[in-house]
Design a protein around this motif. Sequence first.
Motif, PDB file in Angstrom:
ATOM      1  N   GLY A 129       7.827   9.390  -4.753  1.00 61.34           N
ATOM      2  CA  GLY A 129       8.078   7.788  -4.287  1.00 61.34           C
ATOM      3  C   GLY A 129       9.385   7.515  -5.057  1.00 61.34           C
ATOM      4  N   ILE A 397      -1.296  -1.613  -5.650  1.00 64.67           N
ATOM      5  CA  ILE A 397      -1.201  -0.097  -5.690  1.00 64.67           C
ATOM      6  C   ILE A 397      -2.421   0.166  -6.539  1.00 64.67           C
ATOM      7  N   SER A 441      -2.752  11.486   2.927  1.00 64.59           N
ATOM      8  CA  SER A 441      -1.776  10.897   2.443  1.00 64.59           C
ATOM      9  C   SER A 441      -1.771   9.241   2.628  1.00 64.59           C
ATOM     10  N   SER A 445      -1.211   8.583  -1.074  1.00 69.41           N
ATOM     11  CA  SER A 445       0.214   8.202  -1.049  1.00 69.41           C
ATOM     12  C   SER A 445       0.551   9.442  -1.921  1.00 69.41           C
ATOM     13  N   ASN A 485       3.237  10.169   3.984  1.00 71.70           N
ATOM     14  CA  ASN A 485       3.575   9.783   3.630  1.00 71.70           C
ATOM     15  C   ASN A 485       4.448   8.487   4.011  1.00 71.70           C
ATOM     16  N   SER A 488       2.268   5.373   3.985  1.00 74.20           N
ATOM     17  CA  SER A 488       1.302   5.370   2.917  1.00 74.20           C
ATOM     18  C   SER A 488       1.839   3.198   2.227  1.00 74.20           C
ATOM     19  N   SER A 490       0.983   1.913  -0.660  1.00 76.48           N
ATOM     20  CA  SER A 490       1.554   2.809  -2.192  1.00 76.48           C
ATOM     21  C   SER A 490       3.053   3.180  -1.938  1.00 76.48           C
ATOM     22  N   ASN A 491       3.380   3.654  -1.026  1.00 75.14           N
ATOM     23  CA  ASN A 491       5.286   3.760  -0.535  1.00 75.14           C
ATOM     24  C   ASN A 491       6.181   2.518   0.045  1.00 75.14           C
TER      25      ASN A 491
END
Length: 536
Positions: A129, A397, A441, A445, A485, A488, A490-491
């Motif tokens: 990240g 997250i 992913s 994440s 990714n 994702s 979270s990203n």
Amino acid sequence: MDHNLPITITYWLIALLPLAALLIMLIWIELSAPVSGAIALAIALATSLLLYQTPFDMALIGIGKGAWDAFFILLVVWSALLLYQVTDKAGAFKAIRKGILEYSKNYLFLVLAFGWVFASFLQGITGFGAPIAVVAPLLIGIGVKPVTAVVIPLIGHAWGNTFGTLAVAWIATVNIVDLQSQALAAFYTALLLWIPNLIAGIMICWLFAKWKGVKEGIWAVLVISLIHGGGQVALSQVNPSLSNFIPTIIALGALYFLSKWERYSEKTDLEDKTEILQDKDSEEEDVPLTMNQAFMPYYVLMVLSVIMLGIPFIQSTLDNLDVGIPFPGAETGYGYEVEGENSYSPIAPLTHPGTYLLIASIFGYFWFKSKNVYEENTLSKIRKDIWSDGQAASLSILAFLAMSQVLEHSGQTTVLALGIGEVSTPIIYMALANLIGITGSFMTSSNASSNILFSPLHENVANNMEGLSVAHVIAAQSAGGAIGNSISPSNVILGTSTAGIKGQNSEVFKPTIVFCIISGILVSLGSIALHVFFPV
């Protein structure tokens, strides 16, 4: 793994439900990320407990692992928020924007340099990240609108996820899968990863000024992509651990020579036509810092990362200190078993990117304070803004990763993968293998986690399906895991939080999903080509 999981269309759709609901809530309904994550987690728990015969304590184990996974990412989030606030409150981004124009007045080139080349370098050495958390604020600093400033590093860093971070995802994969030729599998993987690398460069140009931007930036894109993608393919046969890191360093050097070319050193009329740049009034302001003074915390971050992570002896020594949490094993009513672990996903604090972001932040605060650029009560303002941005990101997250682990512990993730294998021919499975990687992913994440989750399943399918190569399937899975990714949750939350635009997640998702679809389709075609022209 022996189990009696129901591999049927009904149970496959049930397993897909939490993921589909999460996407719909985030993108189309535009609910807040914490609410979307909580509802998706509730759906996952309901399907696990009511339909997948998952004991309650097993679901709690999944939530616990998700919380630990979230803690790993949140160390990056909170440290990145601190670095952003420390730098922003000093007016350093204005100084960076003013100073960088002395080297190139071509904004398309600068966006490619930061959003693709520098993001790839950070992915090569740190990952987890950091490229998004660091680059998004820098792009805002040079004048890019916040939403696009998050989108660009999301797609710009994606290609480097498998062999980046010193190939942690690749090493994890080869440790759990029996590959007849690791070198050949690495070659196929690097070849497929070249596709999202090239697409990322082209799409960044397109975001800047549509096809006129592509026409203007294509030569820089081709040069950088040849270094990135070609270099990774070549070095994957020599040293996979450095096959991403070294090309990204060379690409940074190539920027210097490209900036000397008039095509990329002078302003063009594209700056007046682009819609991704903010008003430039701030360029006229007096800035008390030079560009190098403003960039000092990032110099510290780069030097620390290269020394501590780029030198194998130092990294291996620092990795000896790690902390993990023990979790017991458990089994569902369908016989799906998750083994216990004495130290689940241990965190090595001395090599964690959050540590280097924190050190850079602390250095930056005292550095800028020594330059007398802070107003009164700056520390209080920094603390208040970090808390405001960090709360929603943390809850989101935590919910996303808890949902992911609940799906895994109930066997629903396995049903998703095996369900595709049940109805596929070798060619169809090759086309869909990267979709499984993307899904992994999106859920976790992490390219490494996606590969750890699905690679053994791919190996099992390949060994039982005539004409299917394990090396081909693992290459497609790894490429998909890298691409995933970019979408994702979270990203995305990490990016919107550090860019100060929490709540605008749907606007970020829309272009990243386009990138994901285009790259995914092309990787599927590439995977089919490997299967047809390089058969087992």
